[in-house]
Every structure is written in C-alpha cells, then in structure tokens.
Scaffold this active site. Structure first.
Site: not given
Length: 434
Positions: A145-147
């Site tokens: 969900v982030e990087m």
C-alpha cells in the site's frame, strides 16, 4: 464551442499543475530539509549522545547519501513515491493527510508520524513495531500500500541502476549498493531532523516574555487540571513531551469492536507466523489497524493502544491521532475532555476533565508555543484556520460528558457515538480461546 473552451481550460489547468510539480522536483526539497544544528535552545545534548548507534555514526557523506535516498522516487514500485511523499519537510515531515497515500493512489490505515525528533523514539511507528530508525525503513519500502517494492532486492536493483549511487555507496561504505547500507544512510539523515528552539524552550530557559499569558495559563493546565503531563511528560533531559509508552485513549473504539477483531488478528498472525512483514501489512492495509500495539505483542492489555506522540510542532503535523480522525487541536482536546470513547481496554488515566472553553483555548495556545522557528509562519496560519473552525464546528465537544454529568456508563451522546459500537465485555484473558 462553450464545452470545447471548458475542456481546453481544464487541460491547461492540468498542464499548469504538472509544470508546478516539475519545478518543485527540479528545485529539490529546499533548506528546510537540510540537517539541523544541535545549537538549539532546549536541545537535549545528553540524550542525543545516547541515541546515536555505535555502528552507525553520523558522517557528512553518509548523511548526504541518506538525504538523496530519502527523496528518491526510484525506491517505489511505480517510480513516483519517495519517503518525502509521506514525510514532507515543509509539512513537519508529515503529509498532513488523515492517512497516507502510497503507490497507485492507495490509502493506508495510519496517519504519517513526523520524522522530527524521531531519533529519540524508543520504538518507531504508532504501534512500536520497529525497534530502530534503521529497521523501520524496510516496512514502507516493501508494503504493497505504500512504496510497493516486491522485495528489498528489487529496491537494491533500482538504486544500483543509478550510477551516482554506485559511486556514493563505495565512498561511504566501501562496498556495492545493498539494503542494509541504505537503511544506515537514510536513518543517519533522519537523525539530523532536530526540532527544538521553540518559544516554550526559551520560556523554560528563563525568558518569561517568550510566551503569552494565555499560554502560561495553558502550561499550568497542562500540568494540572488537564492531566496532559501524565503521558506527555517534559523534563530537561528528555524534553520530548512523550512517555514513550502505548495507551488506549478511545480513538479506535469509534469504529472497532475489539474482541472479535483481536481474535481475527490472532488467527491471521498464527497462520502466517506473525512476522514483521505480516504485522506491517495488517497495520497499514486492514481494519485490524485499530488494534494498535496488540498486533505486535498479542497481549490483551495492548488492544487499541498507540504510542504517545511528541507534542512539538503540532500546528504543522495535523490532523491528529493514529487515524488522523481529529482535524484541530480543539477537537483533540475535546476528545480527552469528555474522557475519550468508552471501551473495555480504555487506559485508566482517561477520565472526564471538565475543562472550560477558556481553559481549552489556553491549552491550545500553550501547545502552539512548541513550534520550532522554521515552522512559525505556517503554524500561525494553521492556528488561525483552526481557531476559526473551533468557533463554529466542534463535533467532539460534549460539556455534559466533560463535566461528568452523564456518568461513565452506556448512553453517552454525541455525533461520533461516544461509546463506540457495542463492546464485548467478556474476560479479555479468553481472547485466544474458543
């Protein structure tokens, strides 16, 4: 023709935004992202000497490499997200969003904690799932969900493909690009983000004119009726306004029925082995995020518990709490004033405070004095916006609850549902049973 002009205007506007982003990228993060001096009033020199790891000493070359990596979009799967997208220097090293946005415009479940003074944290993240600044870097890089990198090897490959980094890694570490050294470099840069030198620091250092009379009253409320000092302690050795512990203050209880959620988490963690990668995914990408510290310890007393954050520079790190659910400092104080949100795991120190409107104003004015000089102008603008909103929009304000007139049982009112969903009051010790 009219519709064509509208479309053309829209395209021109999009192009203008794109150009502005390109200009920002070309100009770099600016001086506010530079390493900060330790020559600040209120700087805890003794504590600083303890928190620099012996195996990761600060050097200019290592810090420069870490800074470059902190702003490097190549560390994300889509090549568009770097650390600073969630931890922007101009925004107090946060993103000023309720919860952070990663690759492909995905939103996680947690508010981005500030990097400012993060070197002094005993543990990292809202739930303390990482013990060091170095160890916390892998989570965001590989979280989908982030990087979104599939693995740390993919992150290494992306950086290794950029010639300037090959040279820098050789100069700093004497070896080729690898993820462990990336962690060392980024953490070294993050340890340069020191934020003290505030009006309060000058006040406590002897300048009685450094803060207003209202803020001085707020400091008294902070230590007395407001009970803030219980968790947000200050002393000259550790002037961070945090006890470094975890507390259920009744935030997740707005929307979580803790017992079935905790049981669900235990099943998932048991099936997957409960490693750090799995905990990270549950914390950022699922409704189990609201369990907080419990995901790490699996101990019932940690259900809904989150780390006590520092109070410095609050007027550039809004919105507040782990889920960004409170827009203003007045909303945040209102939450505490009425005794949080009832749930079986509520911290025993969370009780109605009975603060008046004037006392809340004084308390906010005190919190405003914890602003470091580089953020003073932005903080003043945010204070004005929050003040204006506080005069008309107070969703958490409940004077009857704050004054204890409603008791502490079911039936507390309010638009947020002050007791949250129905909570299962069965024996917490039986969470792991059938």
């Amino acid at each position: 023709m009219k519709s064509a002009r509208v479309v053309l205007s829209f395209l021109l506007a999009v192009a203008a935004v794109a150009v502005s982003f390109d200009l920002v990228s070309a100009q770099g993060p600016g001086p506010i992202a530079d390493p900060k001096s330790t020559n600040q009033v209120g700087f805890p020199a003794t504590l600083y000497s303890w928190v620099i790891p012996p195996d990761n000493q600060q050097t200019p070359a290592k810090i420069a490499l870490g800074k470059a990596l902190f702003f490097e979009d190549a560390l994300s799967a889509d090549g568009k997200i770097s650390c600073d997208h969630c931890h922007s220097p101009a925004k107090g090293f946060t993103d000023q969003l309720p919860t952070s946005m990663g690759i492909h415009a995905q939103f996680g479940q947690r508010n981005a904690p500030s990097i400012l003074n993060a070197l002094f944290n005993v543990t990292q993240f809202w739930d303390g799932r990482s013990p060091t600044l170095e160890a916390q870097i892998e989570g965001p890089v590989t979280n989908p969900v982030e990087m979104g990198m599939k693995s740390t090897d993919d992150a290494v490959a992306a950086i290794k493909a950029i010639p300037q980094y090959q040279k820098q890694f050789q100069e700093v570490f004497g070896r080729d690009v690898n993820f462990a050294d990336m962690e060392l470099a980024i953490a070294a840069y993050e340890r340069t983000q020191l934020a003290f030198d505030s009006p309060f620091d000058k006040f406590i250092n002897g300048d009685q004119s450094a803060i207003s009379d209202s803020a001085t009253r707020g400091w008294s409320i902070f230590n007395g009726k407001g009970r803030c000092m219980s968790c947000h302690g200050w002393n000259p050795t550790s002037p961070l306004f945090t006890d470094q512990k975890f507390h259920n203050i009744g935030v997740s209880a707005h929307k979580a029925d803790f017992v079935p959620l905790a049981r669900k988490a235990l099943v998932v963690l048991g099936q997957t082995g409960g490693g750090s990668e799995q905990i990270d995914k549950l914390a950022i990408g699922t409704d189990m995020s609201g369990l907080g510290r419990f995901l790490v310890t699996k101990q019932p007393h940690d259900i809904g518990g989150f780390r006590t954050m520092s109070l410095r520079n609050l007027l550039v790190t809004q919105p507040y709490f782990h889920d960004g659910s409170q827009a203003t400092l007045w909303d945040t104080i209102d939450h505490y004033n009425k005794g949080g949100v009832q749930n079986p795991y509520l911290d025993g120190g969370i009780t109605p405070l009975g603060l008046t409107e004037a006392e809340e104003d004084d308390l906010v004015n005190f919190l405003a004095t914890l602003t470091s000089p580089e953020y003073a102008d932005d903080a003043k603008q945010e204070y004005d916006l929050q003040f204006k909103r506080s005069r008309t929009d107070r969703p958490q304000r409940d004077e009857a609850a704050a004054n204890g007139d409603k008791g502490r049982g079911p039936g507390l009112a309010g638009p947020f549902g002050d007791i949250g969903p129905d909570q299962n009051l069965e024996n917490p010790a039986l969470l792991g049973g059938d």
